[in-house]
Design an enzyme around this catalytic site. Structure first.
Site, short mmCIF file in Angstrom:
data_model
loop_
_atom_site.label_atom_id
_atom_site.label_comp_id
_atom_site.label_asym_id
_atom_site.label_seq_id
_atom_site.Cartn_x
_atom_site.Cartn_y
_atom_site.Cartn_z
N ASP A 90 -45.17 -11.47 -1.89
CA ASP A 90 -45.94 -12.08 -2.99
C ASP A 90 -45.03 -12.87 -3.93
O ASP A 90 -45.41 -13.18 -5.06
CB ASP A 90 -46.65 -10.99 -3.80
CG ASP A 90 -47.84 -10.38 -3.07
OD1 ASP A 90 -48.13 -10.83 -1.96
OD2 ASP A 90 -48.46 -9.45 -3.61
N ASP A 143 -40.32 0.20 0.30
CA ASP A 143 -40.13 -0.76 -0.77
C ASP A 143 -38.82 -1.50 -0.58
O ASP A 143 -37.94 -1.08 0.20
CB ASP A 143 -40.14 -0.05 -2.13
CG ASP A 143 -41.55 0.31 -2.58
OD1 ASP A 143 -42.52 -0.18 -1.96
OD2 ASP A 143 -41.68 1.07 -3.54
N ASP A 145 -36.14 -1.84 -2.30
CA ASP A 145 -34.86 -1.24 -2.69
C ASP A 145 -34.44 -0.09 -1.79
O ASP A 145 -33.48 0.62 -2.10
CB ASP A 145 -34.92 -0.77 -4.15
CG ASP A 145 -36.10 0.15 -4.41
OD1 ASP A 145 -37.11 0.06 -3.69
OD2 ASP A 145 -36.02 0.97 -5.35
N ASP A 236 -50.50 4.83 -4.49
CA ASP A 236 -50.05 5.83 -3.54
C ASP A 236 -50.66 7.20 -3.84
O ASP A 236 -51.15 7.90 -2.95
CB ASP A 236 -48.53 5.91 -3.51
CG ASP A 236 -47.90 5.91 -4.90
OD1 ASP A 236 -48.64 6.01 -5.90
OD2 ASP A 236 -46.67 5.81 -5.01
#
Length: 489
Positions: A90, A143, A145, A236
């Site tokens: 995005d 994710d 990271d 989540d």
């Protein structure tokens, strides 16, 4: 006198909430000890027929970490023809071009680049859009990271031993635990969640949560539970409760590690904390009535209540901290019986239990009692102090969540500082605006340092440890916040 009774009532109710929360934590600690014995039975079998897997990598403006993520995924030990990797991008900056160049280096990997322009639904919207095109029977999510273990799929998929199992969550570990005091304190908190809380709940078949990353879902479970929703900031946790309320079972495996980066500056920590605490409160409003109305064992409902409302402890701490000043003043003026004043100290047992939970998780995660003993004596008080110092910031988030005030999904900026090539001052993702609450944190630090002075002056030491930790906590949060917001100026 009415105002005094109101203060005492607020103090007692706040301490009672903290005490009940501590009982839940104590029970989780007990179940953690019992669950430890089952770890030896971890599945090591290899499946005869490995399934098709789609790995989803949600990305939004991740110039510093996306290359590391793509490289790690390219090393995944899994049949290439059975692995599909979706880059759900995005981004509105140069990250998009960087991704397209990076995936060219790995033509053997089935990378699917999916770019959205409107970013509707934020992370939940990206995951949902990717799911519509996913061909895998299982959906692994990481994710930006994170640095996935090359054997992640080989380790997790065998635990889908029953058609009822909808998700397997792994334990986060920390790439930059020792980078700074702030990262050490964050690791302190996360280790308790991923060891004591997740294991303790899973051991007694209570609700646990997918942690947003480092886990793998059965695709049919996601769809059966209603797919991803974007009406909370913790999509989540929301999906986790919807799936388990429909009868799906979750598995938590602490021995399977998923390394990730911890935010190294206070502004990034606050951004993350705000999203987690507000999203948790939003999920509490969304699910608590349904959970309590279902035919579930008392222990499951009790832990669901404690789980969904755990972020509300920051409101309790905020109320207790300020009402305690009135209670202290009433005590030294003889406006309340001395016995009642001392009885208030009984509630401090709750803080002792909570501290015990963090102690156990700290020693267990470090694996070395002797080496860790010296560090824990100063890290535990500092951790508890900073947690209290974040009470104002997080209480605001919780209140917004409980009251229904909506806000956008604010990403936590990533840094990838462990390679030594990138500095904080050049990071364009840091928010330089200082929120009003930061100034109040400075005022609260002065207030509680004043209370520490008065305790010594009046020789009243019952509440001294509490007020001292508040003074230290607000001071550290205020100073590190200003330091973070001033970067690049």
């Amino acid at each position: 006198m009415i105002f005094l009774y109101l203060l005492i009532g607020i103090y007692v109710l706040g301490m009672l909430f903290i005490f009940v929360y501590s009982l839940a934590q104590g029970n989780l600690l007990w179940n953690f000890w019992k669950a430890r014995k089952k770890l030896a039975s971890a599945s090591t079998k290899h499946l005869e027929n490995w399934p098709k897997v789609t790995m989803q990598l949600p990305v939004y403006n991740e110039l510093y970490v996306v290359e590391r993520l793509i490289e790690a995924v390219s090393k995944m030990n899994y049949p290439k023809e059975l692995l599909e990797v979706q880059l759900l991008d995005d981004s509105t900056d140069a990250t998009a071009g960087l991704i397209l160049e990076e995936i060219k280096k790995y033509p053997e990997i089935n990378f699917q680049y999916i770019h959205r322009v409107d970013r509707s639904g934020f992370k939940a919207g990206a995951l949902k859009a990717g799911l519509e095109k996913a061909t895998g029977e299982f959906i692994a999510i990481f994710d930006a990271d994170f640095v996935p273990d090359p054997d992640f799929l080989l380790k997790t998929l065998p635990f889908f031993s029953s058609e009822k199992i909808g998700m397997v969550q792994t334990r986060w570990t920390h790439l930059n635990r020792n980078y700074s005091l702030l990262t050490r304190l964050q690791a302190f908190a996360l280790d308790a969640h991923f060891l004591i809380e997740q294991m303790g709940r899973n051991n007694q078949q209570a609700f646990i949560n997918f942690n947003g990353t480092g886990g793998i879902w059965r695709k049919s479970c996601i769809l059966d539970a209603g797919n991803w929703h974007d009406d909370t900031l913790t999509e989540d946790l929301d999906l986790s409760y919807r799936a388990q309320r429909k009868g799906w079972e979750f598995v938590y495996r602490p021995e399977i590690e998923s390394p990730a980066e911890l935010p190294p500056i206070m502004s990034a920590v606050k951004s993350q904390q705000f999203r987690w605490t507000k999203g948790g409160a939003e999920c509490a409003v969304k699910h608590i009535r349904g959970v309590m109305g279902e035919k579930l064992p008392f222990r499951v409902k009790f832990h669901a209540f404690a789980h969904l409302f755990n972020s509300s402890i920051f409101i309790a701490i905020l109320l207790v901290s300020f009402s305690s000043i009135g209670v202290w003043w009433a005590g030294i003026k003889g406006l309340i019986p001395e016995s009642l004043f001392k009885l208030a100290g009984v509630f401090m047992i709750g803080f002792v239990i909570i501290a015990g939970v963090y102690l156990v998780s700290y020693f267990y995660a470090r694996r070395s009692f002797i080496k860790s003993l010296g560090q824990v004596f100063w890290q535990l008080p500092l951790f508890l102090s900073v947690s209290m110092g974040l009470a104002l910031h997080n209480a605001q988030a919780v209140w917004e969540g409980l009251s229904g005030k909506k806000s956008p999904f604010i990403r936590t900026p990533k840094f990838n500082l462990e390679d030594g090539k990138r500095g904080l001052k050049t990071n364009p993702y840091i928010n330089f605006r200082i929120p009003v609450t930061t100034y109040f944190e400075g005022l609260f630090a002065l207030l509680f340092w004043g209370m520490v002075f008065l305790h010594f002056q009046w020789k009243t030491f019952e509440m001294l440890p509490f007020h001292l930790m508040l003074a230290m906590g607000y001071s550290l949060v205020f100073i590190t916040s200003f330091k973070a917001y001033s970067l690049g100026k």
